[in-house]
Design a protein around this motif. Structure first.
Motif, mmCIF file in Angstrom:
data_model
loop_
_atom_site.group_PDB
_atom_site.id
_atom_site.type_symbol
_atom_site.label_atom_id
_atom_site.label_comp_id
_atom_site.label_asym_id
_atom_site.label_seq_id
_atom_site.Cartn_x
_atom_site.Cartn_y
_atom_site.Cartn_z
ATOM 1 N N PRO A 13 0.840 -1.198 0.000
ATOM 2 C CA PRO A 13 0.000 0.000 0.000
ATOM 3 C C PRO A 13 0.875 1.249 0.000
ATOM 4 O O PRO A 13 1.954 1.278 0.600
ATOM 5 C CB PRO A 13 -0.778 -0.122 1.314
ATOM 6 N N ALA A 14 0.425 2.269 -0.665
ATOM 7 C CA ALA A 14 1.126 3.554 -0.581
ATOM 8 C C ALA A 14 1.023 4.064 0.853
ATOM 9 O O ALA A 14 -0.004 3.882 1.527
ATOM 10 C CB ALA A 14 0.513 4.562 -1.542
ATOM 11 N N VAL A 15 2.090 4.669 1.335
ATOM 12 C CA VAL A 15 2.077 5.164 2.715
ATOM 13 C C VAL A 15 2.305 6.670 2.746
ATOM 14 O O VAL A 15 2.857 7.261 1.817
ATOM 15 C CB VAL A 15 3.156 4.467 3.582
ATOM 16 N N THR A 16 1.845 7.263 3.820
ATOM 17 C CA THR A 16 2.205 8.634 4.167
ATOM 18 C C THR A 16 2.990 8.544 5.459
ATOM 19 O O THR A 16 2.471 8.058 6.475
ATOM 20 C CB THR A 16 0.961 9.509 4.359
ATOM 21 N N VAL A 17 4.233 8.953 5.423
ATOM 22 C CA VAL A 17 5.109 8.752 6.575
ATOM 23 C C VAL A 17 4.531 9.440 7.817
ATOM 24 O O VAL A 17 4.202 10.631 7.783
ATOM 25 C CB VAL A 17 6.523 9.293 6.272
ATOM 26 N N ALA A 18 4.351 8.630 8.861
ATOM 27 C CA ALA A 18 3.890 9.057 10.182
ATOM 28 C C ALA A 18 2.397 9.366 10.254
ATOM 29 O O ALA A 18 1.911 9.809 11.300
ATOM 30 C CB ALA A 18 4.689 10.273 10.684
ATOM 31 N N ASP A 19 1.629 9.079 9.202
ATOM 32 C CA ASP A 19 0.174 9.286 9.230
ATOM 33 C C ASP A 19 -0.507 7.920 9.315
ATOM 34 O O ASP A 19 -0.883 7.316 8.298
ATOM 35 C CB ASP A 19 -0.273 10.053 7.986
ATOM 36 N N CYS A 20 -0.663 7.422 10.512
ATOM 37 C CA CYS A 20 -1.185 6.058 10.708
ATOM 38 C C CYS A 20 -2.618 5.914 10.227
ATOM 39 O O CYS A 20 -2.995 4.868 9.686
ATOM 40 C CB CYS A 20 -1.094 5.682 12.185
ATOM 41 N N ALA A 21 -3.425 6.945 10.395
ATOM 42 C CA ALA A 21 -4.827 6.854 9.977
ATOM 43 C C ALA A 21 -4.924 6.713 8.460
ATOM 44 O O ALA A 21 -5.687 5.886 7.944
ATOM 45 C CB ALA A 21 -5.596 8.077 10.455
ATOM 46 N N ALA A 22 -4.159 7.532 7.752
ATOM 47 C CA ALA A 22 -4.178 7.435 6.283
ATOM 48 C C ALA A 22 -3.645 6.099 5.825
ATOM 49 O O ALA A 22 -4.182 5.480 4.886
ATOM 50 C CB ALA A 22 -3.355 8.580 5.683
ATOM 51 N N ASN A 23 -2.609 5.628 6.470
ATOM 52 C CA ASN A 23 -2.033 4.329 6.092
ATOM 53 C C ASN A 23 -3.014 3.195 6.366
ATOM 54 O O ASN A 23 -3.134 2.252 5.569
ATOM 55 C CB ASN A 23 -0.726 4.095 6.852
ATOM 56 N N ALA A 24 -3.718 3.273 7.495
ATOM 57 C CA ALA A 24 -4.704 2.235 7.813
ATOM 58 C C ALA A 24 -5.819 2.205 6.782
ATOM 59 O O ALA A 24 -6.325 1.129 6.424
ATOM 60 C CB ALA A 24 -5.265 2.468 9.216
ATOM 61 N N GLU A 25 -6.223 3.378 6.285
ATOM 62 C CA GLU A 25 -7.252 3.439 5.243
ATOM 63 C C GLU A 25 -6.800 2.676 4.002
ATOM 64 O O GLU A 25 -7.554 1.899 3.406
ATOM 65 C CB GLU A 25 -7.551 4.897 4.876
ATOM 66 N N ARG A 26 -5.544 2.894 3.593
ATOM 67 C CA ARG A 26 -5.043 2.236 2.390
ATOM 68 C C ARG A 26 -4.850 0.734 2.616
ATOM 69 O O ARG A 26 -5.100 -0.077 1.724
ATOM 70 C CB ARG A 26 -3.724 2.884 1.959
ATOM 71 N N ILE A 27 -4.411 0.387 3.808
ATOM 72 C CA ILE A 27 -4.264 -1.037 4.131
ATOM 73 C C ILE A 27 -5.625 -1.728 4.112
ATOM 74 O O ILE A 27 -5.782 -2.827 3.556
ATOM 75 C CB ILE A 27 -3.571 -1.213 5.499
ATOM 76 N N ALA A 28 -6.633 -1.091 4.704
ATOM 77 C CA ALA A 28 -7.983 -1.666 4.713
ATOM 78 C C ALA A 28 -8.509 -1.836 3.302
ATOM 79 O O ALA A 28 -9.152 -2.846 2.974
ATOM 80 C CB ALA A 28 -8.920 -0.780 5.537
ATOM 81 N N ALA A 29 -8.220 -0.859 2.431
ATOM 82 C CA ALA A 29 -8.653 -0.963 1.029
ATOM 83 C C ALA A 29 -7.965 -2.126 0.340
ATOM 84 O O ALA A 29 -8.577 -2.851 -0.465
ATOM 85 C CB ALA A 29 -8.358 0.346 0.302
ATOM 86 N N LEU A 30 -6.687 -2.337 0.651
ATOM 87 C CA LEU A 30 -5.960 -3.448 0.042
ATOM 88 C C LEU A 30 -6.474 -4.789 0.572
ATOM 89 O O LEU A 30 -6.547 -5.779 -0.172
ATOM 90 C CB LEU A 30 -4.462 -3.302 0.319
#
Length: 638
Positions: A13-30
């Motif tokens: 998943p694409a990440v935004t460094v240090a933004d856990c909420a945004a990263n969790a959104e992308r992980i959930a989508a994956l």
């Protein structure tokens, strides 16, 4: 998951460094995407919930608190999904920070695996922030409950115990003694690697080889998920190089800097079977750590993984030709040793104008070349009889002339007629006696000529014929050295074609091409208007199917149901399902009934992964029953 097939994926998943909420959104989508693809196990990169490149931000309470909250959110999201997700996250345990992989399934965190080997060289400085995994399995408290915590965790499916996976993280794979080795010995058939391997020149090829080799050494499937888009490029660049390998073969791959997601099916039953076969693979060890059990209902897994119609051959044309040259060299060196050891003055071969005898002749010529002896020391004998056609006879003669070997033509019709008279056989009765008398007469002629010339009779029969018992007992079944004994028919054809391709002599190339175009036949029944009337594949079935059956039934020990399923998948559009089932029945009936012929085979070199020598790879009672295997097919056929 039926038949041992488990669909797996490695994603970035694409990440935004240090933004856990945004990263969790992308992980959930994956996770949603993987579930829609039928995936049952999803591997994600190292520290992907925060980003691998947070550096000293890993020491910030705010980041660690947000990470745990989002991890619990992802665990809850897993409740409605029929897949396990392995996600990378930094987690606190007993006051220290660990680089971890959390295993999520069914709304829970099944366990947490900390990284064992922390790189602190070159561009890496993980020991600045993290602590190596503890030796023992303990518990970590997350979301108000204790979860197993340790490097020695295994996760096993209750309904399919062969589906058992372990987890390691990035550098763990690159050390001399990876945790995955211990996990595999303890029963893990699948290894998940959550990684953040930066990209440098040449590293992708090395990474690919490392994953491929580790899957081979451990006889396992290996899921490698790499960090990619969005990681900080302050000093490094990450490519999302995801890989799925199984037992030395790469099944799927997301090339560096591309989509960052790959899916395939692994075959855990195949891996379990191979481990049973390998006596050097360690038995399950009690030191492997704690087993975490999970429940996952077995369902049909749609196949997308490559299944070749010709499992004895590489797919690429160049690689296939190189394989054929290598095997010809192996055969020739084996025969060279036998001729040298026995001080044989000749190599005697019955030459028919067909593929098998053609290959045996090419091998014999190469062996004489290796010995530095004249090709005339190869005595080729053509023995026309009732079914011999002008085409095969002329090709046999021209082939011998072009290769420069000695040639004798001995018409055996008179001898066979006399034999029929001796045993009182009606010449108009074209039965098995009529056919086999010719094959045995030819073998007698060859054996006696070998005695006359102080030579060896070189066998021409191939692996496919031995599997089906398509040989006359004490006829073409017998020789003094069988150079084609482990060469399946589909490979024989390509070996002759490769020799033709390499030939400088256009005339030799032309005769080899015509031999390749000639229908496979023993030519034991009278020709019809000068044409071959007896075509082997009309009688016993297509050799490409039988070679496929042989590979999966003998090499891998698959059940008839699984062999059938793979054949239907590989040959879709070439053969109807009922046709494949019909020929598979023929294969099992003949394979069991004809073992007595294989129990007394002449010597011959093994050159591939399947051989039927009674002294080597295949030990089977000659009177074993095929009932169990045929009954399984009968249930399918209704």
């Amino acid at each position: 998951m039926k038949h041992g097939f488990v669909k797996v994926a490695a994603g970035t998943p694409a990440v935004t460094v240090a933004d856990c909420a945004a990263n969790a959104e992308r992980i959930a989508a994956l996770m949603e995407r993987a579930a829609a693809d039928g995936v049952r196990l999803l591997a994600l990169p190292e520290l992907c919930l925060t980003g691998y490149t947070c550096a000293d931000l890993f020491l910030q309470e705010s980041l660690l608190g947000a990470c745990e909250r989002q991890l619990l959110r992802l665990a809850q999201a897993s409740a409605g999904l029929p897949l396990i997700t392995v996600v990378g996250a930094p987690l606190l345990w007993r006051g220290k920070l660990y680089n971890c992989a959390a295993v999520l399934y069914g709304g829970e965190i099944l366990g947490v695996v900390p990284k064992s080997h922390l790189p602190n060289y070159g561009e890496f400085y993980e020991r600045r922030h993290f602590t190596p995994a503890p030796d023992a399995v303990s518990a970590i408290r997350l979301g108000g409950r204790d979860c197993p915590f340790g490097a020695n965790l295994l996760f096993r499916c209750a309904e399919l115990p062969e589906f058992c996976f372990g987890v390691e993280l990035c550098e763990d794979l690159w050390v001399p003694n990876p945790p995955s080795a211990r996990q595999a010995e303890a029963g893990a058939s699948v290894i998940v690697n959550c990684s953040a391997s930066d990209e440098t020149v040449g590293k992708a090829a090395y990474r690919r080889q490392l994953v491929k080799s580790q899957s081979a050494r451990l006889v396992c499937a290996y899921l490698y998920a790499d960090a990619g888009e969005g990681e900080s490029t302050t000093d490094l660049v990450f490519s999302g190089h995801d890989i799925i390998a199984e037992n030395g073969a790469i099944l799927a791959e997301a090339a560096p800097f591309e989509q960052g997601y790959c899916v395939s099916e692994i075959d855990v039953m195949r891996l379990a079977g191979e481990r049973r076969r390998m006596t050097t693979f360690a038995a399950g060890s009690e030191d492997g750590g704690r087993v975490v059990s999970f429940s996952m209902e077995p369902t049909d897994t749609a196949l997308t993984r490559p299944v070749s119609k010709t499992p004895f051959l590489p797919e690429g044309e160049a690689e296939r030709a190189e394989r054929c040259r290598e095997i010809l060299s192996m055969q020739a060196h084996a025969l060279k040793k036998r001729l040298d050891h026995t001080r044989a003055k000749s190599a005697v071969i019955g030459i028919s104008g067909g593929l098998d005898s053609c290959l045996a002749l090419l091998v014999s010529v190469r062996a004489m070349d290796l010995l530095g002896r004249p090709r005339a020391d190869v005595l080729a004998v053509t023995m026309p009889c009732f079914g011999t056609t002008g085409r095969t006879r002329d090709n046999a003669v021209e082939l011998c002339r072009r290769l420069g070997v000695s040639l004798r033509e001995i018409d055996i019709k008179t001898s066979v007629y006399r034999h029929f008279e001796d045993i009182g056989h009606d010449l108009t009765k074209l039965d098995v006696t009529y056919e086999n008398a010719q094959a045995r007469e030819r073998t007698q002629v060859l054996m006696d000529l070998a005695n006359q010339t102080s030579g060896l009779v070189i066998g021409t029969g191939d692996l496919s014929e031995l599997a089906l018992g398509w040989a006359t007992y004490n006829g073409d079944h017998m020789s003094m050295y069988g150079v084609n004994a482990s060469i399946p028919k589909t490979l024989v054809r390509h070996m002759v074609a490769t020799f033709a391709l390499d030939a400088d002599d256009e005339g030799l190339r032309a005769v080899l091409d015509d031999i390749l175009d000639t229908p496979v036949s023993p030519e034991l029944l009278p020709a019809a208007d000068g044409e071959i009337s007896q075509k082997t594949e009309h009688l016993v079935g297509p050799y490409e199917l039988h070679d496929f059956f042989l590979y999966y039934a003998v090499r891998w020990g698959f059940s008839p149901r699984k062999v059938l399923r793979l054949a239907e998948y590989a040959f879709a559009g070439s053969y109807a399902a009922d046709e494949i089932l019909s020929w598979l029945r023929v294969f099992y009936r003949r394979f069991f009934a004809q073992q007595f012929k294989r129990s007394c085979l002449p010597d011959g070199p093994k050159v591939g992964s399947v051989a039927l020598s009674p002294r080597g790879d295949w030990r089977m009672p000659s009177d074993a029953s095929a009932a169990l295997w045929l009954s399984e097919l009968d249930e399918i056929g209704g």
